[in-house]
Design a protein around this motif. Structure first.
Motif, PDB file in Angstrom:
ATOM      1  N   TYR A  95      89.482  91.162 111.932  1.00  0.00           N
ATOM      2  CA  TYR A  95      88.882  89.852 112.153  1.00  0.00           C
ATOM      3  C   TYR A  95      87.410  90.006 112.489  1.00  0.00           C
ATOM      4  CZ  TYR A  95      93.601  88.067 112.193  1.00  0.00           C
ATOM      5  OH  TYR A  95      94.872  87.732 111.827  1.00  0.00           O
ATOM      6  N   ALA A  96      86.614  89.054 112.023  1.00  0.00           N
ATOM      7  CA  ALA A  96      85.183  89.029 112.294  1.00  0.00           C
ATOM      8  C   ALA A  96      84.769  87.606 112.658  1.00  0.00           C
ATOM      9  CB  ALA A  96      84.398  89.510 111.079  1.00  0.00           C
ATOM     10  N   LEU A  97      83.764  87.516 113.460  1.00  0.00           N
ATOM     11  CA  LEU A  97      83.209  86.233 113.876  1.00  0.00           C
ATOM     12  C   LEU A  97      82.437  85.600 112.722  1.00  0.00           C
ATOM     13  CD1 LEU A  97      82.659  84.384 116.355  1.00  0.00           C
ATOM     14  CD2 LEU A  97      80.622  85.766 116.770  1.00  0.00           C
ATOM     15  N   ARG A  98      82.558  84.278 112.594  1.00  0.00           N
ATOM     16  CA  ARG A  98      81.762  83.515 111.618  1.00  0.00           C
ATOM     17  C   ARG A  98      80.913  82.534 112.426  1.00  0.00           C
ATOM     18  NH1 ARG A  98      84.522  80.262 108.017  1.00  0.00           N
ATOM     19  NH2 ARG A  98      82.693  80.393 106.691  1.00  0.00           N
ATOM     20  N   SER A  99      79.619  82.628 112.302  1.00  0.00           N
ATOM     21  CA  SER A  99      78.737  81.834 113.159  1.00  0.00           C
ATOM     22  C   SER A  99      78.409  80.444 112.622  1.00  0.00           C
ATOM     23  CB  SER A  99      77.439  82.598 113.426  1.00  0.00           C
ATOM     24  OG  SER A  99      76.742  82.801 112.211  1.00  0.00           O
ATOM     25  N   ALA A 100      78.577  80.200 111.351  1.00  0.00           N
ATOM     26  CA  ALA A 100      78.170  78.907 110.774  1.00  0.00           C
ATOM     27  C   ALA A 100      78.810  77.706 111.477  1.00  0.00           C
ATOM     28  CB  ALA A 100      78.447  78.875 109.277  1.00  0.00           C
ATOM     29  N   PRO A 101      80.119  77.723 111.759  1.00  0.00           N
ATOM     30  CA  PRO A 101      80.708  76.574 112.460  1.00  0.00           C
ATOM     31  C   PRO A 101      80.140  76.395 113.872  1.00  0.00           C
ATOM     32  CG  PRO A 101      82.412  77.837 111.375  1.00  0.00           C
ATOM     33  CD  PRO A 101      81.154  78.651 111.307  1.00  0.00           C
ATOM     34  N   LEU A 102      79.832  77.499 114.543  1.00  0.00           N
ATOM     35  CA  LEU A 102      79.209  77.401 115.868  1.00  0.00           C
ATOM     36  C   LEU A 102      77.820  76.792 115.757  1.00  0.00           C
ATOM     37  CD1 LEU A 102      80.208  80.811 117.485  1.00  0.00           C
ATOM     38  CD2 LEU A 102      80.987  78.539 118.161  1.00  0.00           C
ATOM     39  N   ASP A 103      77.094  77.162 114.725  1.00  0.00           N
ATOM     40  CA  ASP A 103      75.766  76.602 114.497  1.00  0.00           C
ATOM     41  C   ASP A 103      75.849  75.093 114.270  1.00  0.00           C
ATOM     42  OD1 ASP A 103      74.739  79.171 114.725  1.00  0.00           O
ATOM     43  OD2 ASP A 103      74.573  79.464 112.556  1.00  0.00           O
ATOM     44  N   ALA A 104      76.832  74.667 113.494  1.00  0.00           N
ATOM     45  CA  ALA A 104      77.003  73.230 113.234  1.00  0.00           C
ATOM     46  C   ALA A 104      77.330  72.484 114.524  1.00  0.00           C
ATOM     47  CB  ALA A 104      78.099  73.006 112.194  1.00  0.00           C
ATOM     48  N   ALA A 105      78.193  73.044 115.349  1.00  0.00           N
ATOM     49  CA  ALA A 105      78.534  72.412 116.624  1.00  0.00           C
ATOM     50  C   ALA A 105      77.312  72.378 117.546  1.00  0.00           C
ATOM     51  CB  ALA A 105      79.697  73.146 117.289  1.00  0.00           C
ATOM     52  N   ALA A 106      76.524  73.446 117.548  1.00  0.00           N
ATOM     53  CA  ALA A 106      75.310  73.486 118.368  1.00  0.00           C
ATOM     54  C   ALA A 106      74.310  72.432 117.900  1.00  0.00           C
ATOM     55  CB  ALA A 106      74.694  74.884 118.328  1.00  0.00           C
ATOM     56  N   ARG A 107      74.178  72.257 116.580  1.00  0.00           N
ATOM     57  CA  ARG A 107      73.275  71.219 116.052  1.00  0.00           C
ATOM     58  C   ARG A 107      73.746  69.834 116.489  1.00  0.00           C
ATOM     59  NH1 ARG A 107      73.511  74.470 111.589  1.00  0.00           N
ATOM     60  NH2 ARG A 107      74.951  73.081 110.521  1.00  0.00           N
ATOM     61  N   TRP A 108      75.063  69.603 116.469  1.00  0.00           N
ATOM     62  CA  TRP A 108      75.603  68.316 116.903  1.00  0.00           C
ATOM     63  C   TRP A 108      75.284  68.085 118.378  1.00  0.00           C
ATOM     64  CZ3 TRP A 108      79.504  67.428 120.556  1.00  0.00           C
ATOM     65  CH2 TRP A 108      79.844  66.084 120.699  1.00  0.00           C
ATOM     66  N   MET A 109      75.489  69.122 119.201  1.00  0.00           N
ATOM     67  CA  MET A 109      75.203  68.984 120.630  1.00  0.00           C
ATOM     68  C   MET A 109      73.713  68.761 120.879  1.00  0.00           C
ATOM     69  SD  MET A 109      77.827  71.572 122.548  1.00  0.00           S
ATOM     70  CE  MET A 109      77.998  72.852 121.321  1.00  0.00           C
ATOM     71  N   ALA A 110      72.861  69.436 120.123  1.00  0.00           N
ATOM     72  CA  ALA A 110      71.419  69.249 120.273  1.00  0.00           C
ATOM     73  C   ALA A 110      71.019  67.821 119.889  1.00  0.00           C
ATOM     74  CB  ALA A 110      70.663  70.268 119.428  1.00  0.00           C
ATOM     75  N   ALA A 111      71.618  67.288 118.824  1.00  0.00           N
ATOM     76  CA  ALA A 111      71.326  65.909 118.416  1.00  0.00           C
ATOM     77  C   ALA A 111      71.800  64.927 119.475  1.00  0.00           C
ATOM     78  CB  ALA A 111      71.983  65.605 117.064  1.00  0.00           C
ATOM     79  N   LEU A 112      72.957  65.184 120.053  1.00  0.00           N
ATOM     80  CA  LEU A 112      73.485  64.330 121.115  1.00  0.00           C
ATOM     81  C   LEU A 112      72.562  64.372 122.328  1.00  0.00           C
ATOM     82  CD1 LEU A 112      75.885  62.549 121.989  1.00  0.00           C
ATOM     83  CD2 LEU A 112      76.954  64.627 122.873  1.00  0.00           C
ATOM     84  N   ALA A 113      72.115  65.571 122.698  1.00  0.00           N
ATOM     85  CA  ALA A 113      71.199  65.716 123.833  1.00  0.00           C
ATOM     86  C   ALA A 113      69.887  64.990 123.555  1.00  0.00           C
ATOM     87  CB  ALA A 113      70.957  67.192 124.121  1.00  0.00           C
ATOM     88  N   ALA A 114      69.375  65.089 122.336  1.00  0.00           N
ATOM     89  CA  ALA A 114      68.132  64.406 121.986  1.00  0.00           C
ATOM     90  C   ALA A 114      68.294  62.890 122.085  1.00  0.00           C
ATOM     91  CB  ALA A 114      67.685  64.804 120.578  1.00  0.00           C
ATOM     92  N   ASP A 115      69.457  62.376 121.660  1.00  0.00           N
ATOM     93  CA  ASP A 115      69.726  60.937 121.790  1.00  0.00           C
ATOM     94  C   ASP A 115      69.691  60.512 123.253  1.00  0.00           C
ATOM     95  OD1 ASP A 115      70.010  60.587 119.078  1.00  0.00           O
ATOM     96  OD2 ASP A 115      72.206  60.464 119.105  1.00  0.00           O
TER      97      ASP A 115
END
Length: 123
Positions: A78-98
């Motif tokens: 098994y290996a980590l995939r970062s793309a979904p974490l990046d998408a969640a981080a972008r969502w949280m950043a957008a929420l914080a900006a709002d």
């Protein structure tokens, strides 16, 4: 609004956040980030849960797109995939900006109301 911020990826972020809600799954992600790749057996040696429990947690992480499994002989690594974490981080950043924008609007309104109730030279 949530759909707009996510660009239609709401379900993906939902599954990532759901997968991250469990502390054992977060530990698995930490171990994979540290080790690069690992088998369920190797991961189970570092956790207070059985190998079968680790496999079930890895299945949830895989369904959320957070890990990928690659068969090497009889083992699955098994290996980590970062793309979904990046998408969640972008969502949280957008929420914080709002929220930052909303709080700035409230602050401006309060300051305007304060100035209106105390015109210069009336103190």
């Amino acid at each position: 609004m949530r759909e707009e911020r996510l660009g239609g990826a709401a379900e993906d972020v939902d599954s990532v956040l759901g997968a991250l809600a469990d502390p054992t799954r977060r530990q698995l992600l930490d171990l994979l980030a540290e080790q690069g790749t690992a088998t369920a057996t190797t991961l189970a040696e570092r956790l207070p849960v059985s190998r079968q429990a680790v496999v079930k947690h890895l299945a949830v992480l895989d369904a959320a797109g957070l890990v990928s499994g690659n068969r090497v002989g009889r083992e699955v690594r098994y290996a980590l995939r970062s793309a979904p974490l990046d998408a969640a981080a972008r969502w949280m950043a957008a929420l914080a900006a709002d929220w930052d924008r909303r709080l700035a609007d409230i602050k401006r309104a309060a300051e305007t109301a304060e100035q209106a109730s105390h015109p210069p030279g009336t103190d």
